[in-house]
Design a protein around this motif. Structure first.
Motif, PDB file in Angstrom:
ATOM      1  N   GLN A 232      36.723   3.467   2.973  1.00 19.98           N
ATOM      2  CA  GLN A 232      37.878   4.611   3.241  1.00 19.98           C
ATOM      3  C   GLN A 232      38.626   4.803   2.017  1.00 19.98           C
ATOM      4  N   ALA A 233      39.330   3.273   1.620  1.00 15.95           N
ATOM      5  CA  ALA A 233      40.346   3.475   0.523  1.00 15.95           C
ATOM      6  C   ALA A 233      39.738   4.002  -0.601  1.00 15.95           C
ATOM      7  N   THR A 234      38.490   3.550  -0.907  1.00 16.42           N
ATOM      8  CA  THR A 234      37.644   3.981  -2.348  1.00 16.42           C
ATOM      9  C   THR A 234      37.599   5.519  -2.378  1.00 16.42           C
ATOM     10  N   LEU A 235      37.456   6.036  -1.114  1.00 18.69           N
ATOM     11  CA  LEU A 235      37.116   7.353  -1.072  1.00 18.69           C
ATOM     12  C   LEU A 235      38.571   8.123  -1.257  1.00 18.69           C
ATOM     13  N   LEU A 236      39.382   7.652  -0.675  1.00 17.24           N
ATOM     14  CA  LEU A 236      40.746   8.350  -0.642  1.00 17.24           C
ATOM     15  C   LEU A 236      41.202   8.194  -2.115  1.00 17.24           C
ATOM     16  N   LYS A 237      41.071   7.183  -2.908  1.00 19.02           N
ATOM     17  CA  LYS A 237      41.611   6.964  -4.259  1.00 19.02           C
ATOM     18  C   LYS A 237      40.897   8.139  -4.991  1.00 19.02           C
ATOM     19  N   THR A 238      39.532   8.027  -4.798  1.00 19.80           N
ATOM     20  CA  THR A 238      38.794   9.266  -5.701  1.00 19.80           C
ATOM     21  C   THR A 238      39.463  10.429  -5.291  1.00 19.80           C
ATOM     22  N   ILE A 239      39.717  10.981  -4.188  1.00 21.69           N
ATOM     23  CA  ILE A 239      40.330  12.316  -3.964  1.00 21.69           C
ATOM     24  C   ILE A 239      41.750  12.377  -4.607  1.00 21.69           C
ATOM     25  N   ILE A 240      42.299  11.335  -4.727  1.00 20.44           N
ATOM     26  CA  ILE A 240      43.700  11.375  -5.177  1.00 20.44           C
ATOM     27  C   ILE A 240      43.443  11.481  -6.789  1.00 20.44           C
ATOM     28  N   ASP A 241      42.646  10.653  -7.342  1.00 15.89           N
ATOM     29  CA  ASP A 241      42.501  10.519  -8.788  1.00 15.89           C
ATOM     30  C   ASP A 241      41.739  12.124  -9.319  1.00 15.89           C
ATOM     31  N   LYS A 242      40.893  12.828  -8.493  1.00 14.77           N
ATOM     32  CA  LYS A 242      40.262  13.822  -8.968  1.00 14.77           C
ATOM     33  C   LYS A 242      41.316  15.062  -8.535  1.00 14.77           C
ATOM     34  N   LYS A 243      42.161  15.001  -7.631  1.00 16.84           N
ATOM     35  CA  LYS A 243      42.958  16.226  -7.383  1.00 16.84           C
ATOM     36  C   LYS A 243      42.433  17.091  -6.504  1.00 16.84           C
ATOM     37  N   GLU A 244      41.322  17.391  -6.715  1.00 14.42           N
ATOM     38  CA  GLU A 244      40.401  18.276  -5.706  1.00 14.42           C
ATOM     39  C   GLU A 244      38.999  18.077  -6.085  1.00 14.42           C
ATOM     40  N   VAL A 245      38.199  17.944  -4.824  1.00 15.42           N
ATOM     41  CA  VAL A 245      36.895  17.234  -5.073  1.00 15.42           C
ATOM     42  C   VAL A 245      36.142  17.797  -3.733  1.00 15.42           C
ATOM     43  N   PHE A 246      34.652  18.006  -4.141  1.00 14.50           N
ATOM     44  CA  PHE A 246      33.930  18.167  -2.751  1.00 14.50           C
ATOM     45  C   PHE A 246      33.002  17.065  -2.530  1.00 14.50           C
ATOM     46  N   ARG A 247      32.539  17.067  -1.329  1.00 18.90           N
ATOM     47  CA  ARG A 247      31.841  15.813  -0.641  1.00 18.90           C
ATOM     48  C   ARG A 247      30.698  15.257  -1.353  1.00 18.90           C
TER      49      ARG A 247
ATOM     50  N   ALA B  54      30.257  11.613  -3.339  1.00 19.45           N
ATOM     51  CA  ALA B  54      29.201  10.802  -3.101  1.00 19.45           C
ATOM     52  C   ALA B  54      28.498  10.149  -4.390  1.00 19.45           C
ATOM     53  N   ALA B  55      28.638  11.121  -5.343  1.00 21.81           N
ATOM     54  CA  ALA B  55      28.204  10.397  -6.687  1.00 21.81           C
ATOM     55  C   ALA B  55      29.115  10.032  -7.413  1.00 21.81           C
ATOM     56  N   ALA B  56      30.508  10.252  -7.185  1.00 19.34           N
ATOM     57  CA  ALA B  56      31.396   9.333  -7.894  1.00 19.34           C
ATOM     58  C   ALA B  56      31.570   7.809  -7.507  1.00 19.34           C
ATOM     59  N   THR B  57      31.431   7.789  -6.094  1.00 21.50           N
ATOM     60  CA  THR B  57      31.559   6.402  -5.601  1.00 21.50           C
ATOM     61  C   THR B  57      30.390   5.730  -5.181  1.00 21.50           C
ATOM     62  N   GLY B  58      29.136   6.095  -5.312  1.00 19.74           N
ATOM     63  CA  GLY B  58      27.959   5.500  -4.857  1.00 19.74           C
ATOM     64  C   GLY B  58      27.801   5.339  -3.233  1.00 19.74           C
ATOM     65  N   LEU B  59      28.463   5.961  -2.525  1.00 16.42           N
ATOM     66  CA  LEU B  59      28.314   5.915  -1.188  1.00 16.42           C
ATOM     67  C   LEU B  59      27.357   6.926  -0.945  1.00 16.42           C
ATOM     68  N   ASN B  60      26.620   7.025   0.368  1.00 15.51           N
ATOM     69  CA  ASN B  60      25.446   7.636   0.675  1.00 15.51           C
ATOM     70  C   ASN B  60      26.337   9.068   1.333  1.00 15.51           C
ATOM     71  N   LYS B  61      25.560  10.090   1.527  1.00 16.19           N
ATOM     72  CA  LYS B  61      26.261  11.511   2.186  1.00 16.19           C
ATOM     73  C   LYS B  61      26.671  11.290   3.314  1.00 16.19           C
ATOM     74  N   ALA B  62      26.071  10.519   4.223  1.00 18.79           N
ATOM     75  CA  ALA B  62      26.216  10.256   5.789  1.00 18.79           C
ATOM     76  C   ALA B  62      27.589   9.483   5.538  1.00 18.79           C
ATOM     77  N   SER B  63      27.906   8.404   4.908  1.00 20.48           N
ATOM     78  CA  SER B  63      29.157   7.666   5.065  1.00 20.48           C
ATOM     79  C   SER B  63      30.185   8.621   4.506  1.00 20.48           C
ATOM     80  N   VAL B  64      30.076   9.381   3.385  1.00 22.51           N
ATOM     81  CA  VAL B  64      30.985  10.233   2.875  1.00 22.51           C
ATOM     82  C   VAL B  64      31.631  11.031   3.888  1.00 22.51           C
ATOM     83  N   SER B  65      30.595  11.814   4.747  1.00 26.20           N
ATOM     84  CA  SER B  65      30.845  12.733   5.654  1.00 26.20           C
ATOM     85  C   SER B  65      31.802  12.110   6.796  1.00 26.20           C
ATOM     86  N   ASP B  66      31.173  10.739   7.329  1.00 25.33           N
ATOM     87  CA  ASP B  66      32.005  10.172   8.045  1.00 25.33           C
ATOM     88  C   ASP B  66      33.482   9.934   7.831  1.00 25.33           C
TER      89      ASP B  66
END
Length: 386
Positions: free
Chosen positions: A13-28, A32-44
């Motif tokens: 969750q922290a990794t995903l949030l940091k990516t959102i903060i760094d990229k300013k604006e991003v889609f799901r 997934a591509a930036a963090t290596g998490l699967n789409k289901a995990s990103v969605s959750d």
């Protein structure tokens, strides 16, 4: 999702949030591509972040060239929480209430006061009451308070404060017992470095030199604040400039800050001119009027400080040296004088500049500490500079 009111602990969750903060604006899908998490995990995880109002959906993005549904863009919610930040010297107090992204809501400044162990709690308490008079409602409220202390601080406890006696009390415990949000204490120079790293620089390696009653430097290496085993790293002011020189409260003689700190400069100029009180405004005014004593004193200060800067560069090889000093901010020619004194092959190409945080680097560093703890993101970047 949030295991306590104040800390996001789940790593993904922290990794995903940091990516959102760094990229300013991003889609799901991009997450997934930036963090290596699967789409289901990103969605959750994004659902949890949305539920906790740490992120918001902003707009519908553009469809890909292959067609399909248009993505919904996500961004960090800068108004998800608020934080209190303080810089407390032996004769002043600066305070700030802000949103978690650094947007200032209110501030307070007390000058020509006397801070000591007996009155510091009351000064902080009164300042908080003034700062939160118009506290806005946010999803998480006040998530922490961080205080910059002028001295050596280790694990939230001042252990050496040469110009006031805050090391004699457990200030963190007193405040934590009184308030229901986390309280952190840090060395002010370390906070200044963290403020520069988080809010004004794209670099991963920097040194911030704070010049006040003493001289300290905060060191950020590979995005991590370096405090040393006992919290004493960066005590530049206690490096020896003149062997057997002026006595210093640390026990040494001839320490750099006994000659080149703002306190030393103001006291020397007051003695030269027979003045009762000198600060950066008064000294700068004399410089602007062409006073030769004032001009010579500033030039001497820059020359002495450049010796300390030379030594810091030799040890840490940073990308940039940032000066956090009201005197240097009001007299930018002193930066040029420092550059003129850095003549060696090792130092001549290092960037030395004034803070871009308008004298508030310590307060922004204090905010960065609170934000790091709340969001569980260490290499946090909240500034606009990339």
């Amino acid at each position: 999702m949030i295991s306590s009111k104040y800390t996001i602990r789940e790593l993904n969750q922290a990794t995903l949030l940091k990516t959102i903060i760094d990229k300013k604006e991003v889609f799901r899908a991009e997450l997934a591509a930036a963090t290596g998490l699967n789409k289901a995990s990103v969605s959750d995880i994004t659902k949890k972040l949305l539920d906790d109002q740490l992120i918001v959906e902003t707009r519908v993005g553009d469809a890909s060239t292959a067609g399909g549904r248009k993505p919904i863009m996500l961004t960090f919610n800068p108004q998800s929480a608020t934080a209190l930040s303080f810089d407390i010297g032996y004769n002043y107090l600066e305070g700030m209430l802000s949103y978690i992204d650094g947007t200032v809501l209110s501030s307070i400044s007390k000058r020509r006061i006397s801070i000591d162990a007996a009155n510091v709690f009351d000064h902080i308490q009164q300042s908080i009451l003034q700062l939160i008079k118009d506290l806005p409602e946010t999803p998480h409220g006040i998530v922490g308070m961080t205080i910059g202390i002028h001295g050596v601080v280790f694990e939230d406890h001042p252990i050496f404060t040469p110009y006031y006696d805050l090391h004699k009390i457990d200030l963190q415990k007193e405040l934590a017992d009184h308030y229901d949000f986390p309280v952190y204490l840090h060395n002010e120079a370390n906070l200044a470095a963290l403020g520069e790293y988080t809010f004004s620089s794209h670099y991963q390696n920097l040194v911030s030199i704070s010049i006040h009653s003493g001289i300290g430097c905060g060191i950020v290496a590979s995005g991590k604040l370096q405090v040393g085993k006992h919290g004493k790293a960066g005590e530049l002011g206690h490096s020896i400039l003149y062997p057997n020189g002026r006595p210093c409260p640390c026990g040494n003689s001839g320490c750099l800050e006994q000659y080149a700190s703002s306190k030393a400069v103001y006291e020397e100029f007051a003695q030269l001119k027979g003045l009762e009180y000198v600060n950066s405004d008064i000294l700068t005014d004399y410089v602007k009027k062409g006073d030769t004593d004032a001009t010579a004193l500033l030039k001497k200060n820059a020359a002495l400080l450049s010796i300390g800067i030379n030594n810091i560069i030799m040890m840490y090889d940073p990308d940039v040296i940032v000066i956090n000093s009201k005197l240097y901010e009001k007299n930018p020619q002193m930066i040029e004088q420092i550059h003129a004194n850095l003549t060696s092959q090792f130092t001549k190409d290092i960037s030395v500049r004034n803070t871009r945080l308008k004298g508030n680097a310590i307060l922004y560093g204090a905010l960065a500490v609170t934000a790091q703890h709340f969001l569980n993101i260490r290499k946090l970047k909240l500034g606009k500079e990339k």
